[in-house]
Design an enzyme around this catalytic site. Structure first.
Site, PDB file in Angstrom:
ATOM      1  N   ARG A 147       0.833  -1.199   0.000  1.00  0.00           N
ATOM      2  CA  ARG A 147       0.000   0.000   0.000  1.00  0.00           C
ATOM      3  C   ARG A 147       0.875   1.260   0.000  1.00  0.00           C
ATOM      4  O   ARG A 147       2.048   1.210   0.308  1.00  0.00           O
ATOM      5  CB  ARG A 147      -0.903   0.026   1.252  1.00  0.00           C
ATOM      6  CG  ARG A 147      -2.046  -0.935   1.198  1.00  0.00           C
ATOM      7  CD  ARG A 147      -2.783  -1.013   2.524  1.00  0.00           C
ATOM      8  NE  ARG A 147      -2.023  -1.709   3.556  1.00  0.00           N
ATOM      9  CZ  ARG A 147      -2.417  -1.890   4.807  1.00  0.00           C
ATOM     10  NH1 ARG A 147      -3.584  -1.406   5.201  1.00  0.00           N
ATOM     11  NH2 ARG A 147      -1.684  -2.555   5.671  1.00  0.00           N
ATOM     12  N   LYS A 201       1.754   1.783   7.371  1.00  0.00           N
ATOM     13  CA  LYS A 201       2.075   0.963   8.540  1.00  0.00           C
ATOM     14  C   LYS A 201       2.887   1.728   9.569  1.00  0.00           C
ATOM     15  O   LYS A 201       3.521   2.746   9.269  1.00  0.00           O
ATOM     16  CB  LYS A 201       2.865  -0.283   8.116  1.00  0.00           C
ATOM     17  CG  LYS A 201       2.059  -1.283   7.320  1.00  0.00           C
ATOM     18  CD  LYS A 201       0.732  -1.610   7.962  1.00  0.00           C
ATOM     19  CE  LYS A 201       0.855  -2.335   9.297  1.00  0.00           C
ATOM     20  NZ  LYS A 201      -0.492  -2.578   9.896  1.00  0.00           N
ATOM     21  N   TYR A 242      -0.834   4.375  10.777  1.00  0.00           N
ATOM     22  CA  TYR A 242      -1.198   3.410  11.827  1.00  0.00           C
ATOM     23  C   TYR A 242       0.005   3.219  12.743  1.00  0.00           C
ATOM     24  O   TYR A 242       1.153   3.200  12.273  1.00  0.00           O
ATOM     25  CB  TYR A 242      -1.546   2.037  11.226  1.00  0.00           C
ATOM     26  CG  TYR A 242      -2.856   1.985  10.495  1.00  0.00           C
ATOM     27  CD1 TYR A 242      -4.058   2.207  11.158  1.00  0.00           C
ATOM     28  CD2 TYR A 242      -2.910   1.697   9.143  1.00  0.00           C
ATOM     29  CE1 TYR A 242      -5.272   2.159  10.493  1.00  0.00           C
ATOM     30  CE2 TYR A 242      -4.117   1.642   8.460  1.00  0.00           C
ATOM     31  CZ  TYR A 242      -5.293   1.877   9.144  1.00  0.00           C
ATOM     32  OH  TYR A 242      -6.484   1.834   8.478  1.00  0.00           O
ATOM     33  N   HIS A 250      -0.656   1.297  16.287  1.00  0.00           N
ATOM     34  CA  HIS A 250      -0.980   0.137  17.143  1.00  0.00           C
ATOM     35  C   HIS A 250       0.010   0.028  18.301  1.00  0.00           C
ATOM     36  O   HIS A 250       0.565  -1.038  18.570  1.00  0.00           O
ATOM     37  CB  HIS A 250      -0.989  -1.163  16.324  1.00  0.00           C
ATOM     38  CG  HIS A 250      -1.893  -1.135  15.140  1.00  0.00           C
ATOM     39  ND1 HIS A 250      -3.265  -1.075  15.256  1.00  0.00           N
ATOM     40  CD2 HIS A 250      -1.638  -1.130  13.815  1.00  0.00           C
ATOM     41  CE1 HIS A 250      -3.803  -1.056  14.052  1.00  0.00           C
ATOM     42  NE2 HIS A 250      -2.842  -1.077  13.157  1.00  0.00           N
ATOM     43  N   GLU A 282      -5.620   4.668  13.770  1.00  0.00           N
ATOM     44  CA  GLU A 282      -6.560   3.731  14.402  1.00  0.00           C
ATOM     45  C   GLU A 282      -7.288   4.308  15.610  1.00  0.00           C
ATOM     46  O   GLU A 282      -8.243   3.698  16.089  1.00  0.00           O
ATOM     47  CB  GLU A 282      -5.861   2.412  14.785  1.00  0.00           C
ATOM     48  CG  GLU A 282      -4.891   2.485  15.968  1.00  0.00           C
ATOM     49  CD  GLU A 282      -3.486   2.945  15.569  1.00  0.00           C
ATOM     50  OE1 GLU A 282      -3.288   3.363  14.426  1.00  0.00           O
ATOM     51  OE2 GLU A 282      -2.590   2.870  16.437  1.00  0.00           O
ATOM     52  N   ASP A 293      -2.846  -6.960  15.526  1.00  0.00           N
ATOM     53  CA  ASP A 293      -2.121  -5.688  15.637  1.00  0.00           C
ATOM     54  C   ASP A 293      -2.396  -4.988  16.958  1.00  0.00           C
ATOM     55  O   ASP A 293      -1.721  -4.026  17.299  1.00  0.00           O
ATOM     56  CB  ASP A 293      -2.364  -4.779  14.438  1.00  0.00           C
ATOM     57  CG  ASP A 293      -3.813  -4.637  14.108  1.00  0.00           C
ATOM     58  OD1 ASP A 293      -4.644  -5.042  14.938  1.00  0.00           O
ATOM     59  OD2 ASP A 293      -4.131  -4.108  13.031  1.00  0.00           O
TER      60      ASP A 293
HETATM   61  N1  LIG Z   1      -4.604  -7.668  10.841  1.00  0.00           N
HETATM   62  C1  LIG Z   1      -4.929  -6.673  10.040  1.00  0.00           C
HETATM   63  O1  LIG Z   1      -4.416  -6.541   8.939  1.00  0.00           O
HETATM   64  C2  LIG Z   1      -5.972  -5.714  10.451  1.00  0.00           C
HETATM   65  C3  LIG Z   1      -6.408  -5.729  11.745  1.00  0.00           C
HETATM   66  N2  LIG Z   1      -7.439  -4.947  12.162  1.00  0.00           N
HETATM   67  C4  LIG Z   1      -7.820  -5.095  13.563  1.00  0.00           C
HETATM   68  O2  LIG Z   1      -9.031  -5.813  13.715  1.00  0.00           O
HETATM   69  C5  LIG Z   1      -9.562  -5.569  15.010  1.00  0.00           C
HETATM   70  C6  LIG Z   1     -11.071  -5.333  14.956  1.00  0.00           C
HETATM   71  O3  LIG Z   1     -11.339  -4.090  14.317  1.00  0.00           O
HETATM   72  P1  LIG Z   1     -12.819  -3.573  14.026  1.00  0.00           P
HETATM   73  O4  LIG Z   1     -13.708  -4.672  13.620  1.00  0.00           O
HETATM   74  O5  LIG Z   1     -12.660  -2.395  13.129  1.00  0.00           O
HETATM   75  O6  LIG Z   1     -13.272  -3.062  15.452  1.00  0.00           O
HETATM   76  P2  LIG Z   1     -14.773  -2.712  15.934  1.00  0.00           P
HETATM   77  O7  LIG Z   1     -14.621  -1.740  17.043  1.00  0.00           O
HETATM   78  O8  LIG Z   1     -15.623  -2.367  14.770  1.00  0.00           O
HETATM   79  O9  LIG Z   1     -15.310  -4.102  16.494  1.00  0.00           O
HETATM   80  C7  LIG Z   1     -14.796  -4.721  17.633  1.00  0.00           C
HETATM   81  C8  LIG Z   1     -15.927  -5.484  18.294  1.00  0.00           C
HETATM   82  O10 LIG Z   1     -15.330  -6.294  19.320  1.00  0.00           O
HETATM   83  C9  LIG Z   1     -16.308  -6.391  20.337  1.00  0.00           C
HETATM   84  N3  LIG Z   1     -15.702  -6.926  21.545  1.00  0.00           N
HETATM   85  C10 LIG Z   1     -14.942  -6.293  22.480  1.00  0.00           C
HETATM   86  N4  LIG Z   1     -14.596  -7.171  23.445  1.00  0.00           N
HETATM   87  C11 LIG Z   1     -15.142  -8.375  23.101  1.00  0.00           C
HETATM   88  C12 LIG Z   1     -15.168  -9.661  23.682  1.00  0.00           C
HETATM   89  N5  LIG Z   1     -14.553  -9.900  24.852  1.00  0.00           N
HETATM   90  N6  LIG Z   1     -15.828 -10.667  23.039  1.00  0.00           N
HETATM   91  C13 LIG Z   1     -16.446 -10.431  21.874  1.00  0.00           C
HETATM   92  N7  LIG Z   1     -16.486  -9.232  21.285  1.00  0.00           N
HETATM   93  C14 LIG Z   1     -15.845  -8.219  21.884  1.00  0.00           C
HETATM   94  C15 LIG Z   1     -16.860  -4.980  20.445  1.00  0.00           C
HETATM   95  O11 LIG Z   1     -18.098  -4.957  21.131  1.00  0.00           O
HETATM   96  C16 LIG Z   1     -16.980  -4.601  18.966  1.00  0.00           C
HETATM   97  O12 LIG Z   1     -18.261  -4.892  18.435  1.00  0.00           O
HETATM   98  C17 LIG Z   1      -8.743  -4.393  15.550  1.00  0.00           C
HETATM   99  O13 LIG Z   1      -7.753  -4.860  16.438  1.00  0.00           O
HETATM  100  C18 LIG Z   1      -8.089  -3.828  14.317  1.00  0.00           C
HETATM  101  O14 LIG Z   1      -6.909  -3.105  14.587  1.00  0.00           O
HETATM  102  C19 LIG Z   1      -8.095  -4.116  11.295  1.00  0.00           C
HETATM  103  C20 LIG Z   1      -7.688  -4.037   9.984  1.00  0.00           C
HETATM  104  C21 LIG Z   1      -6.565  -4.796   9.475  1.00  0.00           C
HETATM  105  C1  LIG Z   2      -5.302  -1.515  10.255  1.00  0.00           C
HETATM  106  C2  LIG Z   2      -4.019  -2.116   9.953  1.00  0.00           C
HETATM  107  O1  LIG Z   2      -3.271  -2.421  10.812  1.00  0.00           O
HETATM  108  C3  LIG Z   2      -3.646  -2.379   8.593  1.00  0.00           C
HETATM  109  O2  LIG Z   2      -4.397  -2.033   7.693  1.00  0.00           O
HETATM  110  O3  LIG Z   2      -2.581  -2.956   8.378  1.00  0.00           O
HETATM  111 MG   LIG Z   3      -2.506  -4.131  10.976  1.00  0.00          MG
END
Ligand SMILES: NC(=O)C1=CN([C@@H]2O[C@H](COP(=O)(O)OP(=O)(O)OC[C@H]3O[C@@H](n4cnc5c(N)ncnc54)[C@H](O)[C@@H]3O)[C@@H](O)[C@H]2O)C=CC1
Ligand SMILES: CC(=O)C(=O)O
Ligand SMILES: [Mg+2]
Length: 375
Positions: free
Chosen positions: A15, A75, A94, A96, A118, A270
């Site tokens: 990206r 990133k 970002y 994190h 974020e 992350d």
């Molecule tokens: N690995 C990657 O490439 C990427 C990672 N992410 C990550 O994904 C994760 C989720 O992001 P979003 O969906 O945007 O967040 P969001 O805030 O939209 O959703 C998170 C949900 O988790 C729920 N939650 C909190 N504690 C909980 C528990 N103990 N049990 C069940 N549910 C629970 C909340 O109520 C909420 O509905 C974040 O850590 C974000 O940084 C996002 C984009 C890319």
């Molecule tokens: C949100 C994030 O960590 C990513 O897009 O890589």
């Molecule tokens: Mg990430």
């Protein structure tokens, strides 16, 4: 303002933080945009397109950091970049922080202003600069999960949708936010039997209304998770407590209760990951196995689909970048509560409580650091 756009150097990160269209918008507003040579290539944008948009190309990452008042990245900075960051420089990317102490310490030491995508937050508590990448990662999570369930990739060898006469795969999605919803939608579209868990009952009600019939909802609790994992094929970790470390919903001990070849995709990696056994992986080596359970924990999932991701990310970041460039970060943050929430570390002071708490660092409220203007 002088804006620098370095080429991302994280593994398989294709990206770029600004498109030629975005560069043109900033240049037309009187700003100078410097893009590192080939920074846009992975996303399909040539240096010539940036030049045509009014940007200037710099040959090296060193020159790009050296010239810029604001660095726009995708990133979090990684080790080789730390020393390139200048005191007082604005970094819009970002971070994190809560999941990585060395980065936090490096940013405290280098003294830039760290404005984290974020944690930019709207009054309705939504995260406008995380949403587009969560949409991508959520959709990818089921796609990747389906792939790794195939036997040659280490999974149980089960087809997500099954076939007539054979049951589909069982998918458990932990967290019903953006990632969870998109993941569940894709898995349901493939015909899987999907269960979504969240701790928010209003959110579960909403999901129950909008999701297709092969998606069920359940309250997230240790008891329910322990029961579900016994015969599940794919688990997708998608929880978030903004800015903070993710809770460990699946412990190492629980892996023994799962069937061999179960796949766990931890999108929350992350923020430290929501499985105890999560450790960040890269697109080059995305998976590892513990107790017969295949883990996929890539921290930059959207980096693998840069055409989609760069456009989706910059659609969201550009309006904020314009405000930062036009007004400078202090005025822009003072006038915009959403941007203000993105401030994590200012010239050595940690101003985001969840980040300070993650590493027992001193927390300085914004009003102490910035005075009345910003508080
Ligand atoms: N690995 C990657 O490439 C990427 C990672 N992410 C990550 O994904 C994760 C989720 O992001 P979003 O969906 O945007 O967040 P969001 O805030 O939209 O959703 C998170 C949900 O988790 C729920 N939650 C909190 N504690 C909980 C528990 N103990 N049990 C069940 N549910 C629970 C909340 O109520 C909420 O509905 C974040 O850590 C974000 O940084 C996002 C984009 C890319
Ligand atoms: C949100 C994030 O960590 C990513 O897009 O890589
Ligand atoms: Mg990430």
């Amino acid at each position: 303002m002088i804006i620098g756009v370095p080429k991302e150097i994280k593994n398989n990160e294709n990206r770029v933080a600004l498109t030629p269209g975005g560069a043109e918008t900033l240049v037309k507003r009187g700003h100078e945009v410097y893009v590192q040579a080939t920074a846009g290539e992975g996303s399909g944008f040539s240096d010539e397109e940036y030049i045509a948009a009014g940007a200037k190309i710099l040959p090296t990452i060193e020159e790009t950091y050296a010239i810029a008042e604001m660095i726009m990245k995708v990133k979090e900075p990684i080790e080789p970049e730390y020393k390139l960051i200048k005191e007082d420089q604005l970094l819009f990317t970002y971070f994190h922080f809560a999941s990585y102490e060395p980065l936090t310490n490096a940013m405290i030491e280098q003294k830039p202003v760290c404005l984290a995508y974020e944690t930019v937050e709207k009054v309705d508590r939504s995260l406008p600069l995380l949403i587009p990448m969560s949409e991508v990662a959520g959709r990818m999570a089921s796609q990747e999960g389906a792939k790794y369930l195939e036997k040659p990739f280490g999974g149980r060898g089960i087809l997500m949708g099954g076939v007539p006469g054979v049951k589909p795969a069982k998918v458990l999605v932990l967290g019903g936010g953006i990632v969870g919803t998109q993941a569940a939608k894709m898995a349901a579209g493939l015909g899987a039997d999907v269960t979504m868990m969240d701790i928010s009952l209003p959110r579960l009600r909403q999901l129950d209304d909008i999701m297709p019939a092969n998606v069920k909802t359940m309250m997230s609790s240790e008891y329910n998770i322990k029961n579900e994992i016994k015969d599940v094929d794919l688990i997708i970790g998608a929880v978030l407590i903004p800015g903070a470390k993710a809770p460990h919903l699946i412990t190492k001990d629980m892996l023994k209760d799962m069937r061999p070849g179960t796949v766990m995709v931890d999108v929350a990696v992350d923020q430290g990951g929501c499985f105890e056994t999560t450790k960040a992986t890269t697109h080059a080596e995305p998976t590892y196995e513990i107790d017969g359970v295949l883990h996929y924990c890539v921290a930059n999932m959207p980096g693998a689909v840069p055409y989609t991701s760069t456009l989706a990310l910059t659609n969201a970041t550009l309006p904020y970048a314009i405000q930062l460039a036009d007004k400078g970060w202090e005025k822009a943050c003072a006038e915009n509560e959403e941007l203000k929430k993105g401030l994590n570390i200012i010239k050595g002071d940690v101003v985001y409580k969840a980040v300070a708490d993650a590493f027992n660092l001193a927390y300085k409220p914004l009003e102490e650091v910035m005075g009345e203007a910003i508080a």
